[in-house]
Design an enzyme around this catalytic site. Structure first.
Site, PDB file in Angstrom:
ATOM      1  N   ASP A 374       1.291   5.199   1.034  1.00 41.37           N
ATOM      2  CA  ASP A 374       1.144   3.798   0.647  1.00 41.37           C
ATOM      3  C   ASP A 374       1.028   3.711  -0.875  1.00 41.37           C
ATOM      4  O   ASP A 374       0.799   4.707  -1.561  1.00 41.37           O
ATOM      5  CB  ASP A 374      -0.008   3.099   1.369  1.00 41.37           C
ATOM      6  CG  ASP A 374      -1.375   3.643   0.979  1.00 41.37           C
ATOM      7  OD1 ASP A 374      -1.462   4.450   0.021  1.00 41.37           O
ATOM      8  OD2 ASP A 374      -2.364   3.264   1.621  1.00 41.37           O
ATOM      9  N   ASP A 417       1.818  -2.107   2.958  1.00 41.41           N
ATOM     10  CA  ASP A 417       2.435  -1.265   1.931  1.00 41.41           C
ATOM     11  C   ASP A 417       2.589   0.180   2.401  1.00 41.41           C
ATOM     12  O   ASP A 417       2.847   1.065   1.590  1.00 41.41           O
ATOM     13  CB  ASP A 417       1.604  -1.313   0.651  1.00 41.41           C
ATOM     14  CG  ASP A 417       0.207  -0.736   0.851  1.00 41.41           C
ATOM     15  OD1 ASP A 417      -0.379  -0.983   1.921  1.00 41.41           O
ATOM     16  OD2 ASP A 417      -0.288  -0.035  -0.053  1.00 41.41           O
TER      17      ASP A 417
END
Length: 510
Positions: A374, A417
């Site tokens: 991420d 994300d």
């Protein structure tokens, strides 16, 4: 020899000659070899040759030659002009033309009614007797040309062979029509039953090669920018599938004959023949050229005939519509499994493919690596520069990933994300190198903020390996997630492997 004895020998020869031709199932080639092979042994012939008449080129073209019992394909051509001694033969003004040189040779025409099919030439050390006893017999062919019976036996065997040849050609035409219909039916079936492009084109190629008798089929499609012709796939006898994805030609005049055929079609399906053994048929839909089908007989060196070319021209219309439908289906399917922002695969598709890759790993005994990552400080990035900046960061990350992974790898947006990579057939060292390469590529990127400022970004990764770190897909995801969680707390901006984390925890416990 008495007249009765001569007639009996003649009838026996003629009957056996006919039986030899009808006993074979190998078409004109087999009929010629069997029939004239028998005559060669009985009449002591040195050679026998079969010629087809080509009215466009006005020549006799040798198809087969029989020499000392061995059948060979012929290469001889005899042009018939005004001065040719064979002109009366092809005009059917003479039933036989004889050459008295050494060896002695006789040409006999093959015809059905007034249609000239070709000729047979026999060669012998000594001339054949004229057979005066037989000259009084009526000819087998009631439409025999004028001029009397010079060599009755040769004239009659030519008539017998002409009739057999006509039957075989009629059967061959019927067979070809049946095969063309079969190819059309199979192509139509492939269109409806195989919505994916490559599957459909593979089935179509197999049908064309099997039914129309080509050595090889290749299919090329025009790219979306209409700037080049890309190879898709092909099929070569005996059922060898060809991957043409590496072949690509600019759509410019003079590149090669394949491209020239596409450019010269001008939105119409014209068949382009090259050297008699290669044919290009542009694939046209609604006046637009979307590709080209190439067929050839470069292995067998058989000439491509008019019926084969017409069949290809007809089938390309079906293929063109099928290509458009397949592309539409794949576009819709791709949208269903692809994230709109990043163009990476969605979470549901990732779960399905991970299970499939683990099944393959069990079957073929290889590793599967899973990397979860991420964006570092993604919330701060959004709060400081706005959510559009966060979207830009995710788009950039996906571009870096697509540019660095292998064709067999899979990248998906896991959520928010977070991005996951499925890396089949890979070692732990190779997976680590992949992670390091991605980390480096992401750090090199500088994004432009809403105020023109430079914004840098980095990612953190957790990785796990199947089967050493997990027993199934769920355990593998959990192991990679734990490695990512640990790295975000202890080693941000790097890649951490679950095995390293597990070993560290074991040491602490001990």
């Amino acid at each position: 020899m008495t007249a009765t004895r001569a007639l009996l020998i003649y009838e026996d020869l003629l009957r056996r000659f006919q039986n030899q031709m009808t006993s074979t199932q190998l078409g004109v080639e087999g009929a010629f070899e069997s029939g004239f092979g028998y005559l060669s042994s009985r009449l002591k012939l040195e050679n026998a040759a079969l010629f087809w008449w080509d009215p466009q080129r006005h020549c006799l073209s040798m198809q087969y030659a029989l020499h000392d019992g061995a059948l060979m394909e012929g290469e001889e051509e005899i042009v018939i002009d005004d001065a040719s001694p064979l002109r009366p033969l092809v005009e059917q003004r003479k039933p036989v033309v004889v050459s008295t040189g050494r060896p002695w040779a006789a040409f006999v025409p093959l015809h059905i009614g007034v249609e000239l099919l070709g000729a047979v030439r026999i060669e012998r050390t000594h001339p054949l007797p004229r057979g005066k006893v037989l000259q009084s017999l009526p000819p087998l062919n009631p439409q025999a040309g004028p001029g009397g019976r010079i060599y009755p036996f040769l004239e009659d065997i030519a008539d017998v062979f002409s009739i057999r040849f006509h039957q075989l050609m009629r059967d061959e035409k019927h067979k070809k029509r049946t095969q063309v219909l079969q190819a059309g039916s199979e192509v139509a079936t492939a269109v409806f039953e195989r919505p994916r492009l490559r599957d459909m084109l593979e089935a179509v190629s197999r049908s064309i090669v099997r039914n129309l008798g080509f050595d090889r089929i290749r299919i090329f499609l025009v790219d979306s920018e209409k700037s080049k012709l890309d190879g898709i796939l092909g099929l070569q006898i005996p059922d060898m599938l060809l991957d043409l994805t590496g072949e690509s030609f600019a759509l410019k005049p003079g590149v090669n004959s394949l491209v020239d055929a596409v450019l010269s079609s001008k939105g119409e399906t014209h068949v382009h023949m090259v050297g008699g053994r290669v044919v290009y048929v542009p694939i046209v839909v609604n006046g637009q050229v979307i590709g080209c089908l190439a067929a050839d007989n470069l292995l067998s060196q058989q000439l491509i005939d008019e019926e084969q070319m017409e069949a290809l021209r007809t089938l390309t219309g079906q293929i063109g519509m099928a290509v458009l439908n397949a592309r539409l289906f794949e576009d819709i399917e791709q949208q269903a499994i692809t994230d709109g922002l990043t163009k990476l695969y969605v979470h549901r598709y990732f779960q399905q493919r991970l299970k499939e890759e683990i099944d393959r790993a069990d079957r073929y005994s290889y590793n599967v690596a899973l990397i979860m990552m991420d964006v570092d400080n993604f919330k701060i990035l959004n709060d400081s520069h706005g959510h559009l900046m966060g979207d830009k960061a995710l788009e950039y990350l996906s571009q870096v990933i697509r540019g660095n992974i292998r064709r067999i790898d899979l990248a998906a947006r896991y959520g928010g994300d977070e991005v996951v990579l499925v890396l089949p057939e890979i070692t732990e060292q190779e997976a680590w190198l992949m992670g390091e390469r991605l980390l480096s590529a992401v750090k090199k990127g500088i994004l432009a903020g809403p105020g023109g400022e430079n914004v840098s970004m980095s990612v953190t990764m957790g990785a796990a390996l199947y089967p050493s770190d997990a027993h199934n897909s769920r355990d593998l995801i959990e192991a990679a997630d734990k490695a990512l969680y640990w790295a975000k707390k202890n080693d941000r901006g790097n890649v951490c492997f679950y095995r390293t984390l597990a070993s560290s925890q074991s040491e602490k416990t001990a």
